[in-house]
Design an enzyme around this catalytic site. Structure first.
Site, PDB file in Angstrom:
ATOM      1  N   GLU A  81      -4.378  -6.823  11.664  1.00  0.00           N
ATOM      2  CA  GLU A  81      -5.638  -6.787  12.045  1.00  0.00           C
ATOM      3  C   GLU A  81      -6.073  -8.032  12.990  1.00  0.00           C
ATOM      4  O   GLU A  81      -7.057  -8.931  12.571  1.00  0.00           O
ATOM      5  CB  GLU A  81      -6.358  -6.976  10.658  1.00  0.00           C
ATOM      6  CG  GLU A  81      -5.930  -5.746   9.870  1.00  0.00           C
ATOM      7  CD  GLU A  81      -6.804  -5.548   8.682  1.00  0.00           C
ATOM      8  OE1 GLU A  81      -7.201  -4.310   8.248  1.00  0.00           O
ATOM      9  OE2 GLU A  81      -7.332  -6.401   8.082  1.00  0.00           O
ATOM     10  N   GLU A 117      -2.677   1.372   7.051  1.00  0.00           N
ATOM     11  CA  GLU A 117      -3.568   0.989   5.675  1.00  0.00           C
ATOM     12  C   GLU A 117      -4.612   2.044   5.439  1.00  0.00           C
ATOM     13  O   GLU A 117      -5.392   2.262   6.541  1.00  0.00           O
ATOM     14  CB  GLU A 117      -4.050  -0.300   5.840  1.00  0.00           C
ATOM     15  CG  GLU A 117      -3.229  -1.425   5.539  1.00  0.00           C
ATOM     16  CD  GLU A 117      -3.883  -2.804   5.411  1.00  0.00           C
ATOM     17  OE1 GLU A 117      -5.000  -2.858   5.069  1.00  0.00           O
ATOM     18  OE2 GLU A 117      -3.194  -3.713   6.015  1.00  0.00           O
TER      19      GLU A 117
HETATM   20  C1  BGP Z   1      -7.111  -5.148   5.234  1.00  0.00           C
HETATM   21  C2  BGP Z   1      -5.792  -6.230   5.057  1.00  0.00           C
HETATM   22  C3  BGP Z   1      -5.169  -6.136   3.773  1.00  0.00           C
HETATM   23  C4  BGP Z   1      -5.791  -5.478   2.484  1.00  0.00           C
HETATM   24  C5  BGP Z   1      -6.945  -4.497   2.939  1.00  0.00           C
HETATM   25  C6  BGP Z   1      -7.873  -4.394   1.601  1.00  0.00           C
HETATM   26  O1  BGP Z   1      -7.899  -5.898   5.560  1.00  0.00           O
HETATM   27  O2  BGP Z   1      -4.745  -5.954   5.960  1.00  0.00           O
HETATM   28  O3  BGP Z   1      -3.982  -7.214   3.509  1.00  0.00           O
HETATM   29  O4  BGP Z   1      -5.983  -6.493   1.532  1.00  0.00           O
HETATM   30  O5  BGP Z   1      -7.598  -4.883   4.122  1.00  0.00           O
HETATM   31  O6  BGP Z   1      -8.651  -5.177   1.689  1.00  0.00           O
HETATM   32  P1  BGP Z   1      -9.418  -6.086   0.378  1.00  0.00           P
HETATM   33  O7  BGP Z   1      -7.855  -6.522  -0.270  1.00  0.00           O
HETATM   34  O8  BGP Z   1      -9.978  -7.133   0.693  1.00  0.00           O
HETATM   35  O9  BGP Z   1      -9.949  -4.917  -0.411  1.00  0.00           O
END
Ligand code: BGP
Length: 483
Positions: free
Chosen positions: A175, A382
């Protein structure tokens, strides 16, 4: 269904959110080891020194470091063809500055990759998923300092050579576009001001646009580091494929008022397109010039930088997709939460328990837009639902809401493929429950596999495949269909 035969179905994790073992195997501290847990309404705090009386979620995380065999066996049982994970830079170069890699760190990942290969699971490795070595953040302010480019490339070269033949798919920075945002600048760039590094405690989100020129300069260094890595990856092994990784927060205009349309375009360009354009097309887009001028940004570039970017264009476009948001010039629009950044509320969408807008159609739209723009393979690395899962009286986890979320999004991917987009894979966030990146919580669970670990540090790390695990298994078995 329309999914290609070799479609990379699987799940994703990140080292700082799942490994734990934060000082084991001679690993060094990372910036994640310095932040506490939080919640939707109380931010995670950065602490410049480790205080034994405070709970730091990454220190033990969900103990993948000791349980990777059991976890990978479960991934294999679900039928994963791909496991997206990250290497912790500080396991290989504990301070980021050593001349020689840490053999114990290399040995750990050798075992992880061997285990994957044993089951025919293709690893996809993020080189830096929000966990730059702490020493580099403290000493150099992270990627603000150009010298960190070479330190990163040395690390990347070392692991790409060492794991040659075991890993073929690489992502450079997780990201990368989050470097522009509050907490993202800390996590992605290791952006730390000297005065903050010395504070006993502070909220990294206060860095928001505090020093935009420095953030953009740091992002430039990441772009260069990434391009150099792509180039090297191809030299080391022509079979290597390297992707960018963008958090795609698709923007819709809140109304059809032309000013809202322009605002949507402005936000989309800065947030989403800017990083993608640099990494896929190999040059700074012309539309950023005006924005840079308006914000007093002038990036220091070396004479060779333009050629480096052009030589290091990525092979595929990987992105995370959780939500869409609305953009508007109105100041009275209702707001919603989001992944590091919220936006105007879309009246047609439901939200998750953490306030993220759920929009499967937006995924089809996004894939089509990206394909039309770049014409290189796309991968959703993701996508998933954070929810407060509970173990039922029968000892199982009945997460029908997650199954429904995944079904709708996977259908949307199928539609985009039928529309003509070349999509190479999909990895669910997350393969197993892990520490939330945004809030530091365990209770915000994304996994296909439940992990008995809680926000107060209790739990025995037991793994329980959820209903979604069995559903996804059937989806993979039927290549995007399910029984
Ligand atoms: C993205 C990241 C992840 C992950 C996901 C969910 O930003 O790459 O590492 O955690 O989001 O976000 P969160 O864990 O804040 O709910």
């Amino acid at each position: 269904m329309v999914f290609p035969k070799n479609f990379l179905w699987g799940g994703a994790t990140a080292a700082n959110q799942c490994e734990g073992g934060y000082l084991e195997g001679k690993k060094g501290l990372t910036i994640q080891d310095m932040i506490t847990g939080g919640s939707l309404h109380s931010p995670r705090l950065f602490r410049g020194t480790i205080d034994k009386t405070v709970f730091y979620p990454s220190h033990e995380a969900v103990d993948f470091y000791h349980r990777y065999r059991e976890d990978i066996a479960l991934f294999a049982e679900a039928g994963f063809r791909c496991y997206r994970m990250s290497i912790s830079w500080a396991r290989i170069f504990p301070t980021g500055e050593e001349n020689e890699p840490n053999e114990e760190g290399l040995a750990f990942y050798d075992q992880v990759f061997d285990e994957c290969r044993r089951y025919g699971i293709e690893p996809m490795v993020t080189l830096n998923h929000f966990d730059i070595p702490w020493n580099l953040a403290k000493k150099y302010g992270g990627f603000q300092d150009r010298r960190v480019i070479d330190l990163f490339v040395r690390y990347a070269e070392c692991v790409m050579k060492h794991f040659r033949g075991k890993v073929r798919y690489w992502l450079t920075f997780n990201e990368i576009n989050f470097g522009l945002l509050n907490m993202g600048a800390y996590k992605s760039l290791g952006y730390l001001e000297k005065e903050d590094a010395e504070k006993q405690e502070f909220v990294p989100k206060d860095a928001l646009h505090k020093n935009l020129p420095a953030q953009l300069q740091a992002m430039h260094h990441q772009f260069i580091a990434s391009a150099m890595t792509v180039h090297l990856a191809h030299e080391i092994d022509p079979a290597n494929q390297v992707g960018c990784m963008i958090s795609h927060i698709t923007q819709y205009p809140l109304t059809c008022e032309p000013k809202d349309m322009l605002e949507t375009q402005r936000k989309d360009r800065i947030l989403n397109k800017f990083s993608g354009d640099v990494m896929v097309l190999g040059e700074y887009p012309s539309y950023m010039k005006r924005w840079f001028a308006e914000h007093g940004i002038s990036i220091r570039q070396e004479p060779e930088d333009a050629a480096v970017l052009k030589k290091g264009c990525v092979d595929f476009y990987a992105f995370s997709y959780y939500m869409t948001n609305c953009a508007t010039v109105r100041t009275d629009a209702a707001q919603v939460e989001g992944n590091l950044m919220g936006g105007a509320k879309n009246p047609y969408l439901q939200t998750s328990e953490w306030g993220w807008q759920i929009d499967p159609d937006g995924l089809r739209y996004t894939l089509n837009e990206l394909w039309d723009r770049y014409h290189i393979p796309l991968m959703i690395v993701e996508n998933g639902l954070g929810a407060e899962d509970k173990i039922a009286a029968d000892g199982k986890v009945h997460d029908s809401y997650r199954i429904s979320y995944l079904q709708k999004h996977i259908r949307a991917v199928g539609e985009a493929i039928a529309d003509g987009a070349a999509v190479m894979g999909y990895t669910v966030w997350s393969a197993l429950d892990l520490v939330s990146s945004g809030t530091g919580e365990m209770k915000k669970r994304y996994g296909l596999i439940y992990v008995d670990r809680h926000d107060d540090g209790s739990g025995d790390f037991r793994r329980i495949p959820k209903d979604s695990f069995y559903w996804y298994k059937s989806c993979i078995k039927n290549n995007g269909d399910w029984e």
